[in-house]
Design a protein around this motif. Structure first.
Motif, PDB file in Angstrom:
ATOM      1  N   ILE A 160      42.621  17.221  55.614  1.00  0.00           N
ATOM      2  CA  ILE A 160      44.065  17.424  55.751  1.00  0.00           C
ATOM      3  C   ILE A 160      44.476  17.062  57.175  1.00  0.00           C
ATOM      4  CG2 ILE A 160      45.961  19.066  55.600  1.00  0.00           C
ATOM      5  CD1 ILE A 160      44.411  20.529  53.450  1.00  0.00           C
ATOM      6  N   ILE A 171      47.360  17.029  59.794  1.00  0.00           N
ATOM      7  CA  ILE A 171      48.574  17.820  60.006  1.00  0.00           C
ATOM      8  C   ILE A 171      49.461  17.217  61.098  1.00  0.00           C
ATOM      9  CG2 ILE A 171      49.471  20.101  60.643  1.00  0.00           C
ATOM     10  CD1 ILE A 171      46.746  21.265  59.717  1.00  0.00           C
ATOM     11  N   VAL A 212      49.875  16.262  55.650  1.00  0.00           N
ATOM     12  CA  VAL A 212      50.921  17.276  55.509  1.00  0.00           C
ATOM     13  C   VAL A 212      51.741  17.186  56.787  1.00  0.00           C
ATOM     14  CG1 VAL A 212      51.481  19.677  55.057  1.00  0.00           C
ATOM     15  CG2 VAL A 212      49.375  18.703  54.109  1.00  0.00           C
ATOM     16  N   ASN A 213      53.001  16.874  56.632  1.00  0.00           N
ATOM     17  CA  ASN A 213      53.796  16.487  57.784  1.00  0.00           C
ATOM     18  C   ASN A 213      55.196  17.071  57.731  1.00  0.00           C
ATOM     19  OD1 ASN A 213      52.766  14.090  59.672  1.00  0.00           O
ATOM     20  ND2 ASN A 213      54.991  14.233  59.853  1.00  0.00           N
ATOM     21  N   HIS A 265      57.910  10.041  52.402  1.00  0.00           N
ATOM     22  CA  HIS A 265      56.802   9.770  53.326  1.00  0.00           C
ATOM     23  C   HIS A 265      56.848   8.369  53.910  1.00  0.00           C
ATOM     24  CE1 HIS A 265      54.757   7.930  49.869  1.00  0.00           C
ATOM     25  NE2 HIS A 265      54.005   7.331  50.767  1.00  0.00           N
ATOM     26  N   VAL A 316      52.280  15.388  51.668  1.00  0.00           N
ATOM     27  CA  VAL A 316      53.057  16.594  51.374  1.00  0.00           C
ATOM     28  C   VAL A 316      53.997  16.836  52.549  1.00  0.00           C
ATOM     29  CG1 VAL A 316      52.926  19.100  51.012  1.00  0.00           C
ATOM     30  CG2 VAL A 316      51.215  17.596  49.954  1.00  0.00           C
ATOM     31  N   LYS A 366      56.309  19.297  54.749  1.00  0.00           N
ATOM     32  CA  LYS A 366      56.450  20.711  55.068  1.00  0.00           C
ATOM     33  C   LYS A 366      57.637  20.906  56.002  1.00  0.00           C
ATOM     34  CE  LYS A 366      53.295  21.148  59.046  1.00  0.00           C
ATOM     35  NZ  LYS A 366      54.216  21.661  60.040  1.00  0.00           N
ATOM     36  N   ILE A 373      50.930  24.569  56.532  1.00  0.00           N
ATOM     37  CA  ILE A 373      50.911  23.502  55.528  1.00  0.00           C
ATOM     38  C   ILE A 373      51.108  24.051  54.117  1.00  0.00           C
ATOM     39  CG2 ILE A 373      49.535  21.924  56.929  1.00  0.00           C
ATOM     40  CD1 ILE A 373      47.034  22.837  55.415  1.00  0.00           C
ATOM     41  N   THR A 382      55.207  24.751  50.064  1.00  0.00           N
ATOM     42  CA  THR A 382      54.833  23.383  49.704  1.00  0.00           C
ATOM     43  C   THR A 382      53.982  23.446  48.433  1.00  0.00           C
ATOM     44  OG1 THR A 382      52.665  23.216  50.820  1.00  0.00           O
ATOM     45  CG2 THR A 382      54.652  22.814  52.181  1.00  0.00           C
ATOM     46  N   LEU A 384      51.047  22.353  48.156  1.00  0.00           N
ATOM     47  CA  LEU A 384      49.670  22.076  48.561  1.00  0.00           C
ATOM     48  C   LEU A 384      48.645  22.911  47.802  1.00  0.00           C
ATOM     49  CD1 LEU A 384      47.777  20.403  50.339  1.00  0.00           C
ATOM     50  CD2 LEU A 384      48.010  22.181  52.088  1.00  0.00           C
ATOM     51  N   SER A 400      47.957  27.297  59.509  1.00  0.00           N
ATOM     52  CA  SER A 400      47.422  26.674  58.292  1.00  0.00           C
ATOM     53  C   SER A 400      46.011  27.163  58.008  1.00  0.00           C
ATOM     54  CB  SER A 400      47.445  25.150  58.439  1.00  0.00           C
ATOM     55  OG  SER A 400      48.783  24.702  58.604  1.00  0.00           O
TER      56      SER A 400
END
Length: 178
Positions: A7, A9, A51-52, A62, A90, A92, A97, A101, A103, A129
Motif C-alpha cells: 500500500i 500512501i 491510497v491517496n 485517480h 483508493v 481517501k 487509509i 474508504t 479499502l 493507517s
C-alpha cells in the motif's frame, strides 16, 4: 490462500502545502526505496494499492490526480512511483487509509492478511493507517526507509509506537518479504 499487498500512501502529490518544505527532503530519500518495493511487488504479482488524498477535488479520479502531480514542480518524486495499469487506487479524505474508504472490503476480496505500508507522512497517515490495520487484525510491515516524514523526532516516535503498541514489523526495504 492469504497474501500480502503493498500500500502506497499519499505519494501522488503536488507538494503544494505548508509542510512541503520539510517533507520534500525526506520524500526524496524514500522515493527510490518505494520504487524498489513497487518493482518487486509487480515482479511477484503482489497487489499494489495506492491510497491517496484527493486534495479536496471531489470530482477528480485517480488519473486526474496522477496527471496533476506529474505536471507539478515535484514530478520527479511522482514519476518513479507512477501507478501501473495493474495498480489499484483508493481515494481517501482523512489521515487513515481505512477511514470511510472501501479499502477493508478490497483487501478482503483480494484475500489479503498482510499489508506493507510505505509512503507519507510517517507521523500522520502512516501511523493512523497502521493502527487501523492492526485493529482489523491485519499483519503490518513498515519499511522504515520507505516512509517520509515532516518532523524526524515525531516520525521516530511514531515508528516506535507502531512497533510496540501495534505489533508492526519494522525493517528496511531490502528485508521486506511479500
Amino acid at each position: 490462500m492469504k497474501q500480502s499487498a503493498l500500500i502506497v500512501i499519499d505519494m501522488i502529490n503536488t507538494y503544494d502545502h505548508p509542510d512541503a518544505g520539510l517533507l520534500v527532503p525526506s520524500a526524496e530519500k524514500a522515493v527510490p526505496r518505494i520504487a524498489r518495493l513497487i518493482d518487486e511487488a509487480r515482479r511477484r504479482k503482489v497487489p499494489i494499492i495506492y491510497v491517496n488524498d484527493n486534495f479536496g477535488e471531489w470530482r477528480s479520479h485517480h488519473g486526474e490526480i496522477v496527471d496533476t502531480a506529474l505536471a507539478g514542480p515535484h514530478a520527479d518524486l511522482v514519476e518513479p512511483l507512477r501507478p501501473g495499469d495493474d495498480s489499484l487506487f483508493v481515494i481517501k479524505a482523512r489521515h487513515s487509509i481505512f477511514y470511510e474508504t472501501p479499502l477493508s472490503f478490497l483487501l478482503s476480496q483480494l484475500n489479503v492478511d498482510h499489508v506493507i505500508l510505505c509512503g507519507q507522512v510517517t507521523e500522520q497517515c502512516v501511523l493512523y493507517s497502521a493502527l487501523d490495520a492492526h485493529i482489523r487484525h491485519l499483519r503490518v510491515t513498515v519499511p522504515r526507509d520507505a516512509v517520509a516524514h515532516i518532523h524526524s523526532d515525531l516520525a521516530d516516535a511514531a515508528l516506535r509506537m507502531m512497533e510496540r503498541n501495534m505489533n508492526v514489523t519494522l525493517l528496511n526495504t531490502v528485508s521486506v518479504e511479500f
